[in-house]
Design a protein around this motif. Structure first.
Motif, mmCIF file in Angstrom:
data_model
loop_
_atom_site.group_PDB
_atom_site.id
_atom_site.type_symbol
_atom_site.label_atom_id
_atom_site.label_comp_id
_atom_site.label_asym_id
_atom_site.label_seq_id
_atom_site.Cartn_x
_atom_site.Cartn_y
_atom_site.Cartn_z
ATOM 1 N N VAL A 119 70.319 17.357 93.719
ATOM 2 C CA VAL A 119 69.463 17.107 92.554
ATOM 3 C C VAL A 119 68.900 18.437 92.059
ATOM 4 O O VAL A 119 68.261 19.173 92.816
ATOM 5 C CB VAL A 119 68.318 16.149 92.921
ATOM 6 N N TYR A 120 69.150 18.739 90.810
ATOM 7 C CA TYR A 120 68.694 19.999 90.203
ATOM 8 C C TYR A 120 67.932 19.658 88.934
ATOM 9 O O TYR A 120 68.478 18.998 88.037
ATOM 10 C CB TYR A 120 69.883 20.899 89.897
ATOM 11 N N ARG A 121 66.666 20.072 88.857
ATOM 12 C CA ARG A 121 65.839 19.706 87.713
ATOM 13 C C ARG A 121 65.068 20.892 87.168
ATOM 14 O O ARG A 121 64.626 21.767 87.924
ATOM 15 C CB ARG A 121 64.816 18.631 88.109
ATOM 16 N N GLN A 122 64.868 20.868 85.862
ATOM 17 C CA GLN A 122 63.949 21.808 85.215
ATOM 18 C C GLN A 122 62.639 21.076 85.031
ATOM 19 O O GLN A 122 62.560 20.100 84.279
ATOM 20 C CB GLN A 122 64.500 22.265 83.863
ATOM 21 N N TYR A 158 62.514 25.776 87.941
ATOM 22 C CA TYR A 158 63.636 24.920 88.288
ATOM 23 C C TYR A 158 63.556 24.560 89.772
ATOM 24 O O TYR A 158 63.180 25.401 90.601
ATOM 25 C CB TYR A 158 64.966 25.631 88.015
ATOM 26 N N ILE A 159 63.931 23.326 90.080
ATOM 27 C CA ILE A 159 63.850 22.840 91.454
ATOM 28 C C ILE A 159 65.194 22.279 91.877
ATOM 29 O O ILE A 159 65.914 21.663 91.075
ATOM 30 C CB ILE A 159 62.769 21.752 91.590
ATOM 31 N N TYR A 200 67.827 13.772 99.651
ATOM 32 C CA TYR A 200 66.486 13.204 99.674
ATOM 33 C C TYR A 200 66.520 11.857 100.381
ATOM 34 O O TYR A 200 67.416 11.038 100.156
ATOM 35 C CB TYR A 200 65.976 13.037 98.238
ATOM 36 N N ASN A 201 65.533 11.633 101.275
ATOM 37 C CA ASN A 201 65.406 10.361 101.982
ATOM 38 C C ASN A 201 64.133 9.671 101.515
ATOM 39 O O ASN A 201 63.028 10.176 101.733
ATOM 40 C CB ASN A 201 65.360 10.606 103.496
ATOM 41 N N SER A 202 64.304 8.524 100.863
ATOM 42 C CA SER A 202 63.149 7.845 100.269
ATOM 43 C C SER A 202 62.256 7.200 101.315
ATOM 44 O O SER A 202 61.075 6.976 101.065
ATOM 45 C CB SER A 202 63.631 6.782 99.269
ATOM 46 N N ASP A 203 62.812 6.888 102.495
ATOM 47 C CA ASP A 203 61.995 6.269 103.550
ATOM 48 C C ASP A 203 61.006 7.272 104.133
ATOM 49 O O ASP A 203 59.822 6.972 104.312
ATOM 50 C CB ASP A 203 62.896 5.725 104.672
ATOM 51 N N SER A 204 61.459 8.471 104.436
ATOM 52 C CA SER A 204 60.580 9.494 105.013
ATOM 53 C C SER A 204 59.908 10.358 103.947
ATOM 54 O O SER A 204 59.093 11.219 104.278
ATOM 55 C CB SER A 204 61.387 10.399 105.956
ATOM 56 N N LYS A 205 60.275 10.138 102.670
ATOM 57 C CA LYS A 205 59.748 10.949 101.563
ATOM 58 C C LYS A 205 60.021 12.438 101.801
ATOM 59 O O LYS A 205 59.154 13.303 101.597
ATOM 60 C CB LYS A 205 58.240 10.726 101.375
ATOM 61 N N MET A 206 61.219 12.737 102.236
ATOM 62 C CA MET A 206 61.545 14.108 102.596
ATOM 63 C C MET A 206 62.818 14.576 101.900
ATOM 64 O O MET A 206 63.809 13.846 101.831
ATOM 65 C CB MET A 206 61.714 14.221 104.110
ATOM 66 N N THR A 214 64.520 12.194 92.152
ATOM 67 C CA THR A 214 65.605 11.285 92.535
ATOM 68 C C THR A 214 65.389 9.924 91.888
ATOM 69 O O THR A 214 65.013 8.960 92.548
ATOM 70 C CB THR A 214 65.666 11.127 94.059
ATOM 71 N N PRO A 215 65.589 9.803 90.587
ATOM 72 C CA PRO A 215 65.355 8.521 89.921
ATOM 73 C C PRO A 215 66.343 7.465 90.389
ATOM 74 O O PRO A 215 67.418 7.773 90.888
ATOM 75 C CB PRO A 215 65.586 8.855 88.435
ATOM 76 N N VAL A 216 65.944 6.222 90.230
ATOM 77 C CA VAL A 216 66.850 5.119 90.519
ATOM 78 C C VAL A 216 68.111 5.295 89.685
ATOM 79 O O VAL A 216 68.044 5.621 88.491
ATOM 80 C CB VAL A 216 66.169 3.772 90.182
#
Length: 361
Positions: A152-155, A161-162, A167-173, A240-242
């Motif tokens: 995942v690459y975002r401005q 930029y990040i 990404y793990n949604s359960d551990s929020k990591m 990390t959008p749905v």
């Protein structure tokens, strides 16, 4: 006389389309129940959730197969008119074929407006409920599979930029995190970490194996720590959008979401644009499919209604097939989404004009 005929055809148009929906939706629900009942029992899904799922399923299913239902309903009742020689009688009275089409076009307008409103407001909500139910109760790892988790690459603003490799949604990591800041197209500093964890209590982040490199004119400054708590102006879940988020947003929210994603440099922008453009292309297809259906079925054939239905089913599924193929092409390639989404309508529009020209003869 003409008004009576117009009302008669328009009534048959809308009534047959409605009946076609009411016939096939229960069949679709029955098939879906038979496929998923064991999984529902196994996961002890509440009855209220199942009931809401099938309300959403009905709207989602009707919108998905809307072109097929419309096309077959017109083929059905127009073939009956032709077999009963009613169309011959109407045209023999001096009414042109173009004038004969008027109630069909009025019917297509009504259906298109209804489909447009559904696509703008009702279908997104139904899609949200339908997809959430499937991922929560019926598909693998639920939340993790709902999200676009890899690379995942975002401005996040004009200068920063990040990147997160996973990404793990359960551990929020997130893993292999990096953030780069530019000023006047020059890199000022870069922050990296093997892991980044969201702390819900104070809305902060914990960076593991923290490294920050400041770019100097002559020498770089390197800062390293085993662990560092800090605050960023973004939510980790925003990265990390749905995966199907565009399908769940009403029109105005979808437009704003797409603009925001463009600024961020989202790699999924074509997926979102396909959803947006289809909100217009599907209602327009009602006119094209109506003309094709009337042109195909208005002639009395030796094989009767069966031949017309066979032709109609073939054309309807060809339209849906093209729609899916070019939709996926726009999402997965560099093909312009606007052109890809409208190609089925363009191809079948040309076919409609050709068939209409022959039908007039």
């Amino acid at each position: 006389m003409l008004k009576i005929i117009d009302k008669y055809i328009l009534k048959r148009y809308l009534a047959t389309f409605t009946v076609m929906l009411l016939m096939f939706i229960p069949i679709g629900i029955t098939i879906d129940v038979s496929e998923k009942v064991n999984k529902m029992i196994e996961n002890q899904v509440p009855f209220s959730a199942i009931a809401q799922y099938y309300v959403d399923f009905t709207i989602y299913f009707a919108n998905l197969l809307f072109p097929i239902f419309l096309f077959l309903s017109i083929i059905w009742f127009t073939s009956k008119l032709a077999n009963n020689t009613e169309i011959i009688a109407i045209l023999s009275s001096g009414i042109s074929f173009t004038r004969f089409l008027r109630p069909y076009i009025i019917g297509a307008t009504i259906v298109s407006i209804f489909a447009l409103i559904m696509g703008f407001f009702l279908v997104p909500k139904a899609s949200d409920g339908f997809k959430n139910f499937r991922y929560r109760y019926l598909i693998g790892n639920g939340e993790n599979e709902m999200r676009d988790n890899s690379d995942v690459y975002r401005q996040i603003n004009p200068n920063e930029y990040i990147y997160v490799s996973n990404y793990n949604s359960d551990s929020k990591m997130g893993f292999n995190f990096s953030m780069e800041r530019f000023e006047k197209d020059k890199l000022k500093y870069k922050v990296s970490a093997s892991r980044i964890m969201w702390n819900a209590k104070d809305s902060s982040y914990t960076l593991f194996d923290y490294r920050k490199r400041k770019i100097g004119a002559y020498n770089d400054i390197l800062e390293t720590l085993p662990q560092k708590d800090t605050v960023f102006q973004f939510a980790l879940e925003d990265l990390t959008p749905v995966v199907y988020i565009a399908e769940t947003l009403p029109y105005n929210e979808l437009v704003r979401f797409i603009e925001k994603e463009k600024e961020r440099g989202s790699t999924n922008i074509n997926v979102y644009l396909v959803v947006l453009y289809k909100k217009y292309s599907i209602p327009v297809s009602a006119f094209i499919l109506t003309i094709i259906a009337v042109a195909v079925s208005s002639m009395k054939r030796r094989g009767g209604m069966g031949i017309n239905l066979a032709i109609g089913i073939s054309l309807a599924f060809s339209f849906v097939f093209l729609d899916k193929v070019f939709g996926v092409l726009a999402e997965k390639s560099s093909a312009p989404p606007l052109i890809a989404v409208w190609i089925p309508n363009i191809v079948f529009g040309i076919l409609a004009l050709y068939l209409l020209k022959n039908a007039k003869r």
